[in-house]
Design a protein around this motif. Structure first.
Motif, short mmCIF file in Angstrom:
data_model
loop_
_atom_site.label_atom_id
_atom_site.label_comp_id
_atom_site.label_asym_id
_atom_site.label_seq_id
_atom_site.Cartn_x
_atom_site.Cartn_y
_atom_site.Cartn_z
N MET A 33 32.48 27.75 -45.48
CA MET A 33 32.50 27.88 -46.82
C MET A 33 30.99 26.65 -47.28
SD MET A 33 36.22 27.35 -48.01
CE MET A 33 35.95 27.55 -49.78
N HIS A 34 31.06 25.56 -46.63
CA HIS A 34 30.03 24.82 -47.10
C HIS A 34 28.51 25.41 -46.74
CE1 HIS A 34 26.97 21.49 -46.64
NE2 HIS A 34 27.61 20.90 -47.35
N ARG A 35 28.35 25.85 -45.34
CA ARG A 35 27.06 26.65 -45.13
C ARG A 35 26.75 27.80 -46.07
NH1 ARG A 35 28.51 27.59 -40.50
NH2 ARG A 35 29.23 29.78 -40.67
N SER A 36 27.79 28.59 -46.50
CA SER A 36 27.66 29.89 -47.23
C SER A 36 27.16 29.33 -48.72
CB SER A 36 29.19 30.58 -47.28
OG SER A 36 29.22 30.98 -46.10
N LEU A 37 27.90 28.44 -49.07
CA LEU A 37 27.86 27.88 -50.76
C LEU A 37 26.19 27.31 -50.73
CD1 LEU A 37 31.06 26.57 -51.50
CD2 LEU A 37 30.26 28.34 -52.72
N THR A 38 25.84 26.52 -49.80
CA THR A 38 24.55 25.88 -49.77
C THR A 38 23.50 26.83 -49.40
OG1 THR A 38 24.92 25.07 -47.41
CG2 THR A 38 25.31 23.62 -49.37
N GLU A 39 23.67 27.64 -48.74
CA GLU A 39 22.54 28.85 -48.55
C GLU A 39 22.34 29.66 -49.77
OE1 GLU A 39 23.82 31.23 -45.20
OE2 GLU A 39 23.41 29.80 -43.86
N HIS A 40 23.75 30.07 -50.75
CA HIS A 40 23.50 30.87 -51.89
C HIS A 40 22.88 30.12 -53.01
CE1 HIS A 40 24.63 34.22 -54.12
NE2 HIS A 40 24.83 33.61 -55.17
N GLU A 41 23.09 28.73 -53.12
CA GLU A 41 22.28 27.66 -54.07
C GLU A 41 21.46 26.69 -53.83
OE1 GLU A 41 22.19 28.39 -57.24
OE2 GLU A 41 23.81 29.89 -57.45
N GLU A 42 21.29 26.53 -52.64
CA GLU A 42 20.51 25.48 -51.95
C GLU A 42 20.64 24.22 -52.46
OE1 GLU A 42 16.29 26.96 -51.59
OE2 GLU A 42 16.79 28.89 -51.44
N GLY A 87 22.43 20.22 -51.81
CA GLY A 87 22.93 19.26 -50.67
C GLY A 87 24.25 18.96 -50.97
N PRO A 88 25.01 18.47 -49.92
CA PRO A 88 26.46 18.24 -49.85
C PRO A 88 27.10 17.43 -51.13
CG PRO A 88 25.54 17.44 -47.83
CD PRO A 88 24.25 17.87 -48.65
N SER A 89 26.08 16.30 -51.86
CA SER A 89 26.56 15.86 -52.87
C SER A 89 26.62 16.77 -54.07
CB SER A 89 25.91 14.49 -53.30
OG SER A 89 26.25 13.42 -52.20
N VAL A 90 25.65 17.29 -54.35
CA VAL A 90 25.44 18.21 -55.42
C VAL A 90 26.53 19.47 -55.16
CG1 VAL A 90 23.62 19.91 -56.72
CG2 VAL A 90 22.94 17.82 -55.58
N LEU A 91 26.56 20.19 -54.33
CA LEU A 91 27.70 21.01 -54.09
C LEU A 91 29.10 20.64 -54.39
CD1 LEU A 91 28.53 24.01 -53.05
CD2 LEU A 91 28.65 23.10 -50.92
N LEU A 92 29.27 19.26 -53.73
CA LEU A 92 30.41 18.70 -54.40
C LEU A 92 30.88 18.51 -55.66
CD1 LEU A 92 33.22 17.44 -53.48
CD2 LEU A 92 31.92 15.08 -53.27
N ILE A 93 29.88 18.14 -56.44
CA ILE A 93 29.89 17.85 -57.89
C ILE A 93 29.97 19.18 -58.75
CG2 ILE A 93 28.48 17.35 -59.91
CD1 ILE A 93 27.18 15.03 -58.06
N TYR A 94 29.24 20.37 -57.97
CA TYR A 94 29.31 21.73 -58.71
C TYR A 94 30.76 22.31 -58.49
CZ TYR A 94 28.10 26.32 -60.11
OH TYR A 94 28.01 27.71 -60.64
#
Length: 164
Positions: A32-41, A43-50
């Motif tokens: 999930m982390h890889r898929s989400l960060t590839e889609h929106e590029e 970082g981990p903290s930004v993804l966590l916030i989003y």
């Protein structure tokens, strides 16, 4: 699964099957982390916030016993169903420092991923699922989730209990 059935953990099998149980769960998280960060590029903290804002925004709707049919897919939600999140609430939910949250939320607003809500706090941009092309991503994540469920069933750490 039949209507009324539920998925439950099997505590007596967990202790003897931790590795068989944790592997699919961690693999799901990493996928999930890889898929989400590839889609929106992100970082981990930004993804966590989003993701925290995404979940927080729809918590009111998802707590309903019967979510209205019009809102179970990707229709834009009426604003009364969207709960804005303050930066303090995001920091509390994520465990990130408030200044980090403030900085990353500003960046997400600049990128057009979040908006300031007139009621206070931030929300995701209305129509983001369609406009940002999230449908294929969501399908990929659900497929991985189903694989994880199957692996946990095979490991015997969860089971389907008949309803009724």
């Amino acid at each position: 699964m039949a209507a009324g059935d539920r998925v439950a953990t099997v505590p007596e099998r967990m202790a003897d099957h931790w590795r068989a149980g944790i592997f699919p769960l961690l693999n799901l998280f990493l996928t999930m982390h890889r898929s989400l960060t590839e889609h929106e590029e992100m970082g981990p903290s930004v993804l966590l916030i989003y993701c925290t804002v995404c979940v927080g925004n729809i918590q009111k709707l998802m707590r309903e016993r019967n979510v209205p049919d019009a809102f179970v897919a990707t229709a834009v939600l009426p604003r009364e169903w969207v709960v804005p999140m303050s930066r303090s609430a995001i920091a509390a939910a994520t465990g990130l420092p408030r200044e980090t949250v403030r900085r990353h939320v500003g960046h997400l607003i600049d990128q057009g991923l979040l908006i300031e809500d007139p009621r206070g706090g931030v929300t995701i941009v209305p129509g983001a699922i369609q406009d940002r092309g999230y449908e294929p991503l969501l399908e990929k994540l659900l497929t991985e989730f189903a694989r994880t469920g199957e692996a946990l069933l095979r490991a015997g750490v969860i089971e389907v209990k008949p309803g009724g």
